[in-house]
Design a protein around this motif. Sequence first.
Motif, PDB file in Angstrom:
ATOM      1  N   SER A   1       0.815  -1.200   0.000  1.00 55.38           N
ATOM      2  CA  SER A   1       0.000   0.000   0.000  1.00 55.38           C
ATOM      3  C   SER A   1       0.847   1.247   0.000  1.00 55.38           C
ATOM      4  N   CYS A   2       0.279   2.338  -0.442  1.00 54.09           N
ATOM      5  CA  CYS A   2       0.947   3.630  -0.386  1.00 54.09           C
ATOM      6  C   CYS A   2       0.304   4.494   0.689  1.00 54.09           C
ATOM      7  N   ALA A   3      -0.136   3.851   1.758  1.00 53.64           N
ATOM      8  CA  ALA A   3      -0.864   4.568   2.803  1.00 53.64           C
ATOM      9  C   ALA A   3      -0.022   5.654   3.453  1.00 53.64           C
ATOM     10  N   SER A   4       1.296   5.473   3.501  1.00 53.68           N
ATOM     11  CA  SER A   4       2.155   6.469   4.135  1.00 53.68           C
ATOM     12  C   SER A   4       2.747   7.428   3.108  1.00 53.68           C
ATOM     13  N   VAL A   5       2.031   7.618   2.013  1.00 53.79           N
ATOM     14  CA  VAL A   5       2.575   8.390   0.900  1.00 53.79           C
ATOM     15  C   VAL A   5       2.925   9.824   1.279  1.00 53.79           C
ATOM     16  N   SER A   6       2.284  10.388   2.289  1.00 52.74           N
ATOM     17  CA  SER A   6       2.580  11.766   2.665  1.00 52.74           C
ATOM     18  C   SER A   6       4.021  11.916   3.128  1.00 52.74           C
ATOM     19  N   ALA A   7       4.449  11.058   4.058  1.00 54.84           N
ATOM     20  CA  ALA A   7       5.835  11.118   4.541  1.00 54.84           C
ATOM     21  C   ALA A   7       6.806  10.774   3.428  1.00 54.84           C
ATOM     22  N   GLU A   8       6.455   9.783   2.625  1.00 55.15           N
ATOM     23  CA  GLU A   8       7.336   9.376   1.530  1.00 55.15           C
ATOM     24  C   GLU A   8       7.459  10.477   0.487  1.00 55.15           C
ATOM     25  N   ALA A   9       6.329  11.119   0.166  1.00 56.12           N
ATOM     26  CA  ALA A   9       6.339  12.186  -0.836  1.00 56.12           C
ATOM     27  C   ALA A   9       7.205  13.348  -0.378  1.00 56.12           C
ATOM     28  N   THR A  10       7.104  13.708   0.891  1.00 61.25           N
ATOM     29  CA  THR A  10       7.921  14.793   1.435  1.00 61.25           C
ATOM     30  C   THR A  10       9.399  14.448   1.335  1.00 61.25           C
ATOM     31  N   ALA A  11       9.737  13.197   1.675  1.00 63.78           N
ATOM     32  CA  ALA A  11      11.128  12.755   1.621  1.00 63.78           C
ATOM     33  C   ALA A  11      11.644  12.742   0.190  1.00 63.78           C
ATOM     34  N   VAL A  12      10.822  12.254  -0.752  1.00 65.29           N
ATOM     35  CA  VAL A  12      11.216  12.219  -2.160  1.00 65.29           C
ATOM     36  C   VAL A  12      11.522  13.626  -2.655  1.00 65.29           C
ATOM     37  N   ARG A  13      10.636  14.558  -2.345  1.00 66.94           N
ATOM     38  CA  ARG A  13      10.831  15.935  -2.814  1.00 66.94           C
ATOM     39  C   ARG A  13      12.086  16.559  -2.200  1.00 66.94           C
ATOM     40  N   GLN A  14      12.281  16.350  -0.903  1.00 66.23           N
ATOM     41  CA  GLN A  14      13.433  16.933  -0.225  1.00 66.23           C
ATOM     42  C   GLN A  14      14.739  16.419  -0.831  1.00 66.23           C
ATOM     43  N   LEU A  15      14.815  15.106  -1.034  1.00 66.22           N
ATOM     44  CA  LEU A  15      16.043  14.533  -1.586  1.00 66.22           C
ATOM     45  C   LEU A  15      16.248  14.938  -3.043  1.00 66.22           C
ATOM     46  N   ALA A  16      15.167  15.010  -3.805  1.00 63.39           N
ATOM     47  CA  ALA A  16      15.282  15.433  -5.200  1.00 63.39           C
ATOM     48  C   ALA A  16      15.819  16.860  -5.279  1.00 63.39           C
ATOM     49  N   GLN A  17      15.342  17.737  -4.403  1.00 58.57           N
ATOM     50  CA  GLN A  17      15.824  19.116  -4.384  1.00 58.57           C
ATOM     51  C   GLN A  17      17.295  19.168  -3.992  1.00 58.57           C
TER      52      GLN A  17
END
Length: 202
Positions: A156-172
């Motif tokens: 599941s992608c239930a924790s997508v909020s934390a993951e999305a924030t982490a993805v964006r931070q690392l991408a930046q």
Amino acid sequence: LMVHYFGGEPLTRKDYLLRTAEIFSSAMRARGGAFKWEITTNGIGLDPSFVRAMGAFGKGAIKVTLDGDKETHDVARVYRDGRGTFDQIFSNLLQVARSHENVRLRLGGNFRPDQVESYERLLLRLKAEKLDGLFESIRFKPVIDTGATAEGPWTSCASVSAEATAVRQLAQSVDASGLARKPSGHGVPGGPCELHWKNSYI
């Protein structure tokens, strides 16, 4: 013809990669075509002489996986005797990056949301080695926890909020570092989670 050598760990059989690359290259040349190759590797067996030998058969790309800085990576990726693998992989990565600018070098890693700082430290270490622009791309992907319910396995992608924030931070952070030639992109895909398809996931 583009062949992607995957695994397992493909560099446990360098002889096989070199033999098949030579055959594919020769066959494509005879047809007026080109042979290209890609390798996804843990990086332990990576060395400049092998990359040079593969390069003689066609243009190539190598993706190496580092799961964070030394402290984080060495918890999960170890030799059979329990020693961490970070130092060997990092050393190999530096040698190839500095000696083979014609090979498209990619860096990946699989993180949990609480490991973002570890990946930030990895980027700082790469920056300190003056590897600016030597990577084609750097992309870190989140890991998703799986478990079993009465209905069977699930993901599941239930924790997508934390993951999305982490993805964006690392991408930046990747883009700001100047280490990679291609921008990483800051978005998280809509629709099916990037982490899994119908039958597979990180």
